[in-house]
Design a protein around this motif. Structure first.
Motif, PDB file in Angstrom:
ATOM      1  N   GLN A 100      39.838  62.592 -27.971  1.00  0.00           N
ATOM      2  CA  GLN A 100      39.912  62.752 -26.521  1.00  0.00           C
ATOM      3  C   GLN A 100      38.907  63.746 -25.953  1.00  0.00           C
ATOM      4  OE1 GLN A 100      44.268  63.488 -25.997  1.00  0.00           O
ATOM      5  NE2 GLN A 100      44.088  61.789 -24.578  1.00  0.00           N
ATOM      6  N   GLY A 101      38.307  64.549 -26.820  1.00  0.00           N
ATOM      7  CA  GLY A 101      37.396  65.587 -26.350  1.00  0.00           C
ATOM      8  C   GLY A 101      36.096  65.025 -25.806  1.00  0.00           C
ATOM      9  N   MET A 102      35.319  65.882 -25.187  1.00  0.00           N
ATOM     10  CA  MET A 102      34.071  65.475 -24.556  1.00  0.00           C
ATOM     11  C   MET A 102      32.874  65.574 -25.487  1.00  0.00           C
ATOM     12  SD  MET A 102      35.259  64.582 -21.700  1.00  0.00           S
ATOM     13  CE  MET A 102      33.738  64.245 -20.814  1.00  0.00           C
ATOM     14  N   THR A 103      32.980  66.351 -26.562  1.00  0.00           N
ATOM     15  CA  THR A 103      31.843  66.568 -27.442  1.00  0.00           C
ATOM     16  C   THR A 103      31.645  65.414 -28.416  1.00  0.00           C
ATOM     17  OG1 THR A 103      30.858  68.047 -29.105  1.00  0.00           O
ATOM     18  CG2 THR A 103      33.264  67.871 -29.076  1.00  0.00           C
ATOM     19  N   GLN A 104      30.406  65.177 -28.786  1.00  0.00           N
ATOM     20  CA  GLN A 104      30.074  64.167 -29.794  1.00  0.00           C
ATOM     21  C   GLN A 104      30.073  64.763 -31.195  1.00  0.00           C
ATOM     22  OE1 GLN A 104      26.249  62.567 -28.619  1.00  0.00           O
ATOM     23  NE2 GLN A 104      27.199  61.016 -27.322  1.00  0.00           N
ATOM     24  N   ASN A 105      30.193  66.066 -31.288  1.00  0.00           N
ATOM     25  CA  ASN A 105      30.097  66.759 -32.567  1.00  0.00           C
ATOM     26  C   ASN A 105      31.481  67.030 -33.158  1.00  0.00           C
ATOM     27  OD1 ASN A 105      27.210  66.983 -32.389  1.00  0.00           O
ATOM     28  ND2 ASN A 105      27.519  68.611 -30.873  1.00  0.00           N
ATOM     29  N   PRO A 106      31.555  67.239 -34.472  1.00  0.00           N
ATOM     30  CA  PRO A 106      32.858  67.484 -35.104  1.00  0.00           C
ATOM     31  C   PRO A 106      33.469  68.798 -34.647  1.00  0.00           C
ATOM     32  CG  PRO A 106      31.067  67.836 -36.665  1.00  0.00           C
ATOM     33  CD  PRO A 106      30.463  67.213 -35.458  1.00  0.00           C
ATOM     34  N   THR A 107      34.784  68.828 -34.606  1.00  0.00           N
ATOM     35  CA  THR A 107      35.508  70.043 -34.245  1.00  0.00           C
ATOM     36  C   THR A 107      36.008  70.787 -35.470  1.00  0.00           C
ATOM     37  OG1 THR A 107      37.537  68.735 -34.010  1.00  0.00           O
ATOM     38  CG2 THR A 107      36.225  69.107 -32.024  1.00  0.00           C
ATOM     39  N   LEU A 108      35.963  70.125 -36.634  1.00  0.00           N
ATOM     40  CA  LEU A 108      36.439  70.729 -37.874  1.00  0.00           C
ATOM     41  C   LEU A 108      35.629  70.173 -39.032  1.00  0.00           C
ATOM     42  CD1 LEU A 108      38.804  72.759 -38.289  1.00  0.00           C
ATOM     43  CD2 LEU A 108      40.210  70.816 -38.974  1.00  0.00           C
ATOM     44  N   ASN A 109      35.280  71.047 -39.980  1.00  0.00           N
ATOM     45  CA  ASN A 109      34.514  70.633 -41.155  1.00  0.00           C
ATOM     46  C   ASN A 109      35.210  71.093 -42.421  1.00  0.00           C
ATOM     47  OD1 ASN A 109      32.286  69.657 -39.549  1.00  0.00           O
ATOM     48  ND2 ASN A 109      31.671  71.797 -39.248  1.00  0.00           N
ATOM     49  N   LEU A 110      35.231  70.235 -43.431  1.00  0.00           N
ATOM     50  CA  LEU A 110      35.695  70.629 -44.759  1.00  0.00           C
ATOM     51  C   LEU A 110      34.464  70.839 -45.628  1.00  0.00           C
ATOM     52  CD1 LEU A 110      38.681  68.163 -45.380  1.00  0.00           C
ATOM     53  CD2 LEU A 110      38.642  70.304 -44.098  1.00  0.00           C
ATOM     54  N   GLU A 111      34.295  72.062 -46.109  1.00  0.00           N
ATOM     55  CA  GLU A 111      33.094  72.423 -46.859  1.00  0.00           C
ATOM     56  C   GLU A 111      33.413  72.614 -48.340  1.00  0.00           C
ATOM     57  OE1 GLU A 111      30.414  72.201 -45.293  1.00  0.00           O
ATOM     58  OE2 GLU A 111      30.869  72.549 -43.179  1.00  0.00           O
ATOM     59  N   GLY A 112      32.355  72.748 -49.139  1.00  0.00           N
ATOM     60  CA  GLY A 112      32.525  73.018 -50.561  1.00  0.00           C
ATOM     61  C   GLY A 112      32.591  71.779 -51.426  1.00  0.00           C
ATOM     62  N   LEU A 113      32.320  70.613 -50.853  1.00  0.00           N
ATOM     63  CA  LEU A 113      32.312  69.362 -51.616  1.00  0.00           C
ATOM     64  C   LEU A 113      30.903  69.144 -52.174  1.00  0.00           C
ATOM     65  CD1 LEU A 113      34.342  67.535 -48.897  1.00  0.00           C
ATOM     66  CD2 LEU A 113      35.177  67.980 -51.201  1.00  0.00           C
ATOM     67  N   LEU A 114      30.815  68.701 -53.415  1.00  0.00           N
ATOM     68  CA  LEU A 114      29.529  68.719 -54.104  1.00  0.00           C
ATOM     69  C   LEU A 114      28.750  67.420 -54.002  1.00  0.00           C
ATOM     70  CD1 LEU A 114      30.623  70.621 -57.344  1.00  0.00           C
ATOM     71  CD2 LEU A 114      29.645  71.557 -55.236  1.00  0.00           C
ATOM     72  N   LYS A 115      29.442  66.285 -53.851  1.00  0.00           N
ATOM     73  CA  LYS A 115      28.752  64.995 -53.825  1.00  0.00           C
ATOM     74  C   LYS A 115      29.370  64.119 -52.733  1.00  0.00           C
ATOM     75  CE  LYS A 115      27.285  65.085 -58.666  1.00  0.00           C
ATOM     76  NZ  LYS A 115      27.242  64.351 -59.965  1.00  0.00           N
ATOM     77  N   ASN A 116      29.191  62.819 -52.848  1.00  0.00           N
ATOM     78  CA  ASN A 116      29.744  61.894 -51.854  1.00  0.00           C
ATOM     79  C   ASN A 116      31.268  61.920 -51.851  1.00  0.00           C
ATOM     80  OD1 ASN A 116      27.895  60.279 -50.194  1.00  0.00           O
ATOM     81  ND2 ASN A 116      26.987  59.680 -52.158  1.00  0.00           N
ATOM     82  N   VAL A 117      31.846  61.975 -50.658  1.00  0.00           N
ATOM     83  CA  VAL A 117      33.285  61.786 -50.487  1.00  0.00           C
ATOM     84  C   VAL A 117      33.531  60.296 -50.324  1.00  0.00           C
ATOM     85  CG1 VAL A 117      35.280  62.266 -49.021  1.00  0.00           C
ATOM     86  CG2 VAL A 117      33.558  64.046 -49.426  1.00  0.00           C
ATOM     87  N   THR A 118      34.372  59.733 -51.177  1.00  0.00           N
ATOM     88  CA  THR A 118      34.593  58.291 -51.188  1.00  0.00           C
ATOM     89  C   THR A 118      35.963  57.882 -50.665  1.00  0.00           C
ATOM     90  OG1 THR A 118      35.336  58.429 -53.486  1.00  0.00           O
ATOM     91  CG2 THR A 118      32.997  57.926 -53.114  1.00  0.00           C
ATOM     92  N   THR A 119      36.879  58.833 -50.558  1.00  0.00           N
ATOM     93  CA  THR A 119      38.238  58.497 -50.124  1.00  0.00           C
ATOM     94  C   THR A 119      38.868  59.705 -49.452  1.00  0.00           C
ATOM     95  OG1 THR A 119      40.378  57.606 -50.851  1.00  0.00           O
ATOM     96  CG2 THR A 119      39.279  59.131 -52.344  1.00  0.00           C
ATOM     97  N   LEU A 120      39.730  59.450 -48.470  1.00  0.00           N
ATOM     98  CA  LEU A 120      40.487  60.520 -47.825  1.00  0.00           C
ATOM     99  C   LEU A 120      41.686  59.923 -47.108  1.00  0.00           C
ATOM    100  CD1 LEU A 120      39.901  60.582 -44.455  1.00  0.00           C
ATOM    101  CD2 LEU A 120      37.709  61.407 -45.239  1.00  0.00           C
ATOM    102  N   GLY A 121      42.639  60.770 -46.783  1.00  0.00           N
ATOM    103  CA  GLY A 121      43.832  60.322 -46.075  1.00  0.00           C
ATOM    104  C   GLY A 121      44.688  61.506 -45.673  1.00  0.00           C
ATOM    105  N   PHE A 122      45.659  61.247 -44.797  1.00  0.00           N
ATOM    106  CA  PHE A 122      46.528  62.300 -44.271  1.00  0.00           C
ATOM    107  C   PHE A 122      47.959  62.082 -44.730  1.00  0.00           C
ATOM    108  CE2 PHE A 122      43.008  61.927 -41.312  1.00  0.00           C
ATOM    109  CZ  PHE A 122      42.660  63.245 -41.070  1.00  0.00           C
ATOM    110  N   ASN A 123      48.739  63.178 -44.797  1.00  0.00           N
ATOM    111  CA  ASN A 123      50.165  63.015 -44.977  1.00  0.00           C
ATOM    112  C   ASN A 123      50.760  62.568 -43.655  1.00  0.00           C
ATOM    113  OD1 ASN A 123      49.991  65.545 -43.603  1.00  0.00           O
ATOM    114  ND2 ASN A 123      52.019  66.099 -44.378  1.00  0.00           N
ATOM    115  N   LYS A 124      52.019  62.177 -43.649  1.00  0.00           N
ATOM    116  CA  LYS A 124      52.611  61.532 -42.470  1.00  0.00           C
ATOM    117  C   LYS A 124      52.681  62.447 -41.261  1.00  0.00           C
ATOM    118  CE  LYS A 124      57.410  62.447 -43.888  1.00  0.00           C
ATOM    119  NZ  LYS A 124      58.714  61.815 -44.222  1.00  0.00           N
ATOM    120  N   ASP A 125      52.706  63.768 -41.474  1.00  0.00           N
ATOM    121  CA  ASP A 125      52.757  64.709 -40.362  1.00  0.00           C
ATOM    122  C   ASP A 125      51.367  65.167 -39.926  1.00  0.00           C
ATOM    123  OD1 ASP A 125      55.579  64.714 -40.317  1.00  0.00           O
ATOM    124  OD2 ASP A 125      55.624  66.156 -41.967  1.00  0.00           O
ATOM    125  N   GLY A 126      50.351  64.817 -40.699  1.00  0.00           N
ATOM    126  CA  GLY A 126      48.998  65.235 -40.374  1.00  0.00           C
ATOM    127  C   GLY A 126      48.733  66.702 -40.639  1.00  0.00           C
TER     128      GLY A 126
END
Length: 350
Positions: A100-126
């Motif tokens: 819903q925000g106005m920015t085109q840029n990310p609001t949160l970053n997960l750092e410290g990953l070394l190579k390609n991220v191939t999968t992700l998901g959330f728990n039911k509460d987020g």
């Protein structure tokens, strides 16, 4: 531009001056625009090799917003359960964007990953997110802090992770890798409770894994076009048990993704050829989703009523299909390079 759509298949009504269009997909009501801002009732997102993530008006196939993802192509896309954010996994990063925000840029970053991220998901509460990738690691991150921190790490030690899925009970993460191995990670005790290889004689890289929303079946597809299905047993604090149930050849060549429908009645598979839909009660094929020139179908996402499915393919297009007729009802055209992922969530999908 979007394709023409039969009004009896996907009714479209106008909610009033300045309200935008309202789309009813077999009972799932969608307000795609409200007062010039996106509603969070329903979110459809696509991404791929053009370093952008696009949000779409489902009924008109008009792009509502474009997020920039300059670091790399997008490998995987997921929408938070509250439909307020979309997460994109790429090379060495997970970026989270405000729908819903106005920015085109990310609001949160997960750092410290070394190579390609191939999968992700959330728990039911987020509240937390899991990630997996080519660095042999699956991770769980706490999103409740302003600066998300990795809380747990699971390592395959020898093989890149290709896919992972959270059990509906939220207690086990099933991790698949390129060596053809399935790992069951008990998140409560932070231990691996089971490890199995579907084909002991000739291990084949697993492309994708999914669990049906009822928690009854687990399915994987591999690089040879095979699909394996296990029935699942879970009782209280005991580890999840996987019992071999069914094997079938779903595609001639590479199978890329497999997804159970929200009502657990259907299984969709995608491949280098097309997408197919199977009836879970019998695992018989119901239909093929073919479109001239679509080439590789990299991803798919069911609508909440399990009557439609979105696909993302190498011809730069996402498509909406009627599963009863097998017909393409919409095209979402705006990306400049092949699509690798599509994500959809409405209030009926948990």
């Amino acid at each position: 531009m979007g394709m023409s759509v039969d009004s009896d298949d996907i009714p479209v009504t106008v909610a009033g001056q300045g309200s935008g269009s309202t789309l009813n997909i077999a009972g799932s009501m969608v307000n795609s625009m409200t007062g010039g801002l996106m509603s969070i009732d329903t979110v459809l997102a696509t991404a791929g090799y053009d370093h952008t993530i696009k949000l779409w008006n489902i009924s008109t196939a008009v792009c509502l917003k474009t997020f920039q993802h300059p670091d790399s192509q997008v490998n995987v896309l997921q929408i938070t359960p509250d439909r307020k954010n979309v997460a994109a996994g790429g090379f060495q990063h997970v970026r989270i964007y405000d729908v819903q925000g106005m920015t085109q840029n990310p609001t949160l970053n997960l750092e410290g990953l070394l190579k390609n991220v191939t999968t992700l998901g959330f728990n039911k509460d987020g509240n937390w997110i899991f990630t997996g990738g080519e660095d042999f690691c699956a991770r769980v991150w706490d999103l409740r802090a302003g600066n998300p921190q990795c809380q747990k790490v699971f390592q395959t030690h020898s093989s890149p992770i290709t896919s992972a899925v959270l059990h509906p009970a939220q207690t086990e993460l099933i991790v698949a890798d390129q060596s053809g191995t399935i790992h069951c990670w008990d998140l409560r005790n932070d231990v691996e409770t089971e490890q199995l290889i579907p084909d002991q004689n000739s291990p084949v890289a697993i492309s994708h894994v999914d669990i049906d929303p009822l928690g009854k079946y687990l399915a994987i597809v591999n690089n040879k076009g095979d699909c394996y299905v296990w029935s699942l047993e879970e009782s209280g604090t005991e580890p999840l048990k996987l019992n071999p149930f069914h094997k079938m050849k779903v595609h001639k060549r590479y199978a890329l993704k497999c997804y159970f429908s929200p009502d657990s009645s259907l299984l969709a598979t995608t491949s280098s050829e097309n997408a197919k839909i199977f009836q879970v009660s019998t695992f018989n094929q119901l239909t093929e989703l073919n479109y001239s020139g679509q080439r590789w179908v990299w991803d798919a996402a069911f609508t909440g009523d399990s009557q439609y499915i979105f696909t993302a393919s190498s011809d730069n297009l996402a498509r909406l299909w009627n599963l009863e007729t097998g017909q393409c009802k919409r095209e979402y055209n705006g990306h400049l390079k092949p699509l690798t992922c599509v994500a959809y969530r409405d209030p009926s999908i948990f």
